[in-house]
Scaffold this motif. Sequence first.
Motif, PDB file in Angstrom:
ATOM      1  N   LEU A  58       0.811  -1.216   0.000  1.00 53.68           N
ATOM      2  CA  LEU A  58       0.000   0.000   0.000  1.00 53.68           C
ATOM      3  C   LEU A  58       0.847   1.270   0.000  1.00 53.68           C
ATOM      4  N   LEU A  59       1.881   1.301   0.818  1.00 57.86           N
ATOM      5  CA  LEU A  59       2.631   2.537   1.005  1.00 57.86           C
ATOM      6  C   LEU A  59       3.722   2.747  -0.039  1.00 57.86           C
ATOM      7  N   VAL A  60       4.312   1.686  -0.533  1.00 54.70           N
ATOM      8  CA  VAL A  60       5.361   1.831  -1.533  1.00 54.70           C
ATOM      9  C   VAL A  60       4.809   1.567  -2.933  1.00 54.70           C
ATOM     10  N   GLY A  61       4.109   0.447  -3.092  1.00 53.95           N
ATOM     11  CA  GLY A  61       3.612   0.069  -4.408  1.00 53.95           C
ATOM     12  C   GLY A  61       2.469   0.947  -4.901  1.00 53.95           C
ATOM     13  N   GLN A  62       1.436   1.132  -4.074  1.00 55.77           N
ATOM     14  CA  GLN A  62       0.263   1.903  -4.496  1.00 55.77           C
ATOM     15  C   GLN A  62       0.334   3.368  -4.076  1.00 55.77           C
ATOM     16  N   ARG A  63       1.304   3.716  -3.250  1.00 55.27           N
ATOM     17  CA  ARG A  63       1.466   5.098  -2.759  1.00 55.27           C
ATOM     18  C   ARG A  63       0.159   5.655  -2.201  1.00 55.27           C
ATOM     19  N   MET A  64      -0.414   4.922  -1.268  1.00 57.01           N
ATOM     20  CA  MET A  64      -1.699   5.313  -0.701  1.00 57.01           C
ATOM     21  C   MET A  64      -1.593   6.605   0.103  1.00 57.01           C
ATOM     22  N   ILE A  65      -0.448   6.858   0.705  1.00 56.48           N
ATOM     23  CA  ILE A  65      -0.244   8.099   1.448  1.00 56.48           C
ATOM     24  C   ILE A  65       0.687   8.992   0.641  1.00 56.48           C
ATOM     25  N   ASP A  66       0.194  10.159   0.253  1.00 59.43           N
ATOM     26  CA  ASP A  66       1.009  11.139  -0.448  1.00 59.43           C
ATOM     27  C   ASP A  66       1.592  12.068   0.606  1.00 59.43           C
ATOM     28  N   VAL A  67       2.907  12.062   0.730  1.00 60.71           N
ATOM     29  CA  VAL A  67       3.586  12.834   1.779  1.00 60.71           C
ATOM     30  C   VAL A  67       3.303  14.324   1.638  1.00 60.71           C
ATOM     31  N   GLU A  68       3.143  14.791   0.426  1.00 57.83           N
ATOM     32  CA  GLU A  68       2.910  16.221   0.212  1.00 57.83           C
ATOM     33  C   GLU A  68       1.461  16.617   0.467  1.00 57.83           C
ATOM     34  N   LYS A  69       0.559  15.648   0.558  1.00 54.08           N
ATOM     35  CA  LYS A  69      -0.865  15.921   0.796  1.00 54.08           C
ATOM     36  C   LYS A  69      -1.363  15.071   1.964  1.00 54.08           C
ATOM     37  N   LEU A  70      -0.749  15.229   3.125  1.00 55.04           N
ATOM     38  CA  LEU A  70      -1.120  14.422   4.282  1.00 55.04           C
ATOM     39  C   LEU A  70      -2.528  14.728   4.789  1.00 55.04           C
ATOM     40  N   ASP A  71      -3.037  15.928   4.513  1.00 52.58           N
ATOM     41  CA  ASP A  71      -4.381  16.275   4.965  1.00 52.58           C
ATOM     42  C   ASP A  71      -5.450  15.447   4.259  1.00 52.58           C
ATOM     43  N   SER A  72      -5.156  14.925   3.087  1.00 52.27           N
ATOM     44  CA  SER A  72      -6.142  14.148   2.340  1.00 52.27           C
ATOM     45  C   SER A  72      -6.112  12.664   2.694  1.00 52.27           C
ATOM     46  N   PHE A  73      -5.294  12.273   3.657  1.00 48.39           N
ATOM     47  CA  PHE A  73      -5.190  10.869   4.059  1.00 48.39           C
ATOM     48  C   PHE A  73      -6.451  10.453   4.811  1.00 48.39           C
ATOM     49  N   ASP A  74      -7.107   9.377   4.357  1.00 46.94           N
ATOM     50  CA  ASP A  74      -8.332   8.871   4.968  1.00 46.94           C
ATOM     51  C   ASP A  74      -8.003   7.593   5.746  1.00 46.94           C
ATOM     52  N   VAL A  75      -8.069   7.683   7.058  1.00 47.15           N
ATOM     53  CA  VAL A  75      -7.700   6.568   7.932  1.00 47.15           C
ATOM     54  C   VAL A  75      -8.643   5.384   7.736  1.00 47.15           C
ATOM     55  N   ASP A  76      -9.935   5.648   7.634  1.00 44.50           N
ATOM     56  CA  ASP A  76     -10.905   4.559   7.489  1.00 44.50           C
ATOM     57  C   ASP A  76     -10.693   3.786   6.180  1.00 44.50           C
ATOM     58  N   THR A  77     -10.413   4.489   5.104  1.00 42.58           N
ATOM     59  CA  THR A  77     -10.146   3.831   3.828  1.00 42.58           C
ATOM     60  C   THR A  77      -8.861   3.009   3.921  1.00 42.58           C
ATOM     61  N   PHE A  78      -7.870   3.550   4.603  1.00 36.35           N
ATOM     62  CA  PHE A  78      -6.603   2.840   4.794  1.00 36.35           C
ATOM     63  C   PHE A  78      -6.836   1.529   5.543  1.00 36.35           C
ATOM     64  N   ARG A  79      -7.593   1.595   6.652  1.00 32.36           N
ATOM     65  CA  ARG A  79      -7.910   0.383   7.417  1.00 32.36           C
ATOM     66  C   ARG A  79      -8.665  -0.635   6.557  1.00 32.36           C
ATOM     67  N   ALA A  80      -9.696  -0.155   5.869  1.00 34.01           N
ATOM     68  CA  ALA A  80     -10.522  -1.051   5.051  1.00 34.01           C
ATOM     69  C   ALA A  80      -9.699  -1.694   3.937  1.00 34.01           C
ATOM     70  N   THR A  81      -8.790  -0.933   3.335  1.00 32.23           N
ATOM     71  CA  THR A  81      -7.962  -1.465   2.261  1.00 32.23           C
ATOM     72  C   THR A  81      -7.019  -2.550   2.786  1.00 32.23           C
ATOM     73  N   ILE A  82      -6.438  -2.331   3.957  1.00 33.11           N
ATOM     74  CA  ILE A  82      -5.564  -3.344   4.557  1.00 33.11           C
ATOM     75  C   ILE A  82      -6.369  -4.592   4.896  1.00 33.11           C
ATOM     76  N   LYS A  83      -7.510  -4.405   5.521  1.00 33.83           N
ATOM     77  CA  LYS A  83      -8.361  -5.545   5.901  1.00 33.83           C
ATOM     78  C   LYS A  83      -8.788  -6.343   4.677  1.00 33.83           C
ATOM     79  N   ASP A  84      -9.288  -5.644   3.659  1.00 27.18           N
ATOM     80  CA  ASP A  84      -9.746  -6.328   2.451  1.00 27.18           C
ATOM     81  C   ASP A  84      -8.594  -7.033   1.735  1.00 27.18           C
ATOM     82  N   GLY A  85      -7.435  -6.377   1.675  1.00 25.65           N
ATOM     83  CA  GLY A  85      -6.276  -6.978   1.021  1.00 25.65           C
ATOM     84  C   GLY A  85      -5.806  -8.243   1.725  1.00 25.65           C
ATOM     85  N   LEU A  86      -5.762  -8.208   3.057  1.00 27.69           N
ATOM     86  CA  LEU A  86      -5.336  -9.384   3.810  1.00 27.69           C
ATOM     87  C   LEU A  86      -6.350 -10.516   3.696  1.00 27.69           C
ATOM     88  N   ASN A  87      -7.633 -10.184   3.814  1.00 26.79           N
ATOM     89  CA  ASN A  87      -8.655 -11.225   3.700  1.00 26.79           C
ATOM     90  C   ASN A  87      -8.666 -11.835   2.304  1.00 26.79           C
TER      91      ASN A  87
END
Length: 175
Positions: free
Chosen positions: A95-124
């Motif tokens: 997520l963080l290296v391959g898909q670049r889910m967190i843009d360091v220059e736009k940290l305000d646009s980071f959605d924690v709930d989407t991040f959690r859901a993406t990790i959960k769905d990816g692992l499942n």
Amino acid sequence: MIKLVLTGIWICAITLASVYFSMQMAAAPRVDEEAAARAAALELVKGSQATIPVISDGAVKGYFLARLSYTANKELAAKQAVPMGEAITDELYTLLVGQRMIDVEKLDSFDVDTFRATIKDGLNKRFGEAVIDQVIIEQIDYIAKVEVKTKPARKGTNIVKNDAAAATATQSPTN
């Protein structure tokens, strides 16, 4: 005389009503057996800290420090060929290296709930069944490479602020 009798009846009615409602409130609460069985089947798995590089233009620009825990189904987790800690670290790298889910220059646009859901769905999806029930973020920090080189006492940038799930988490060494 009638007022006295009516007053007595009124007091008896109020007393009986208050005893009845007191007994109703004191009764054992109803337990949702399905929810209790589901909670009993889950276990909290503490994650280890992962240091994930931020690569841009062919160079390392900084590092994400991430520590996640998760609740997993005990029986399904025991059946997995890949250990849970390694699987979640791999998903973080994806997520963080391959898909670049967190843009360091736009940290305000980071959605924690989407991040959690993406990790959960990816692992499942990786496990082929619903092993992970919930992802709990303990820490996600960003440290620029410049801070690592020049400052011995790093402060970093805390990406997740006031996360309710991290209330039980340990304090970050970079904060």
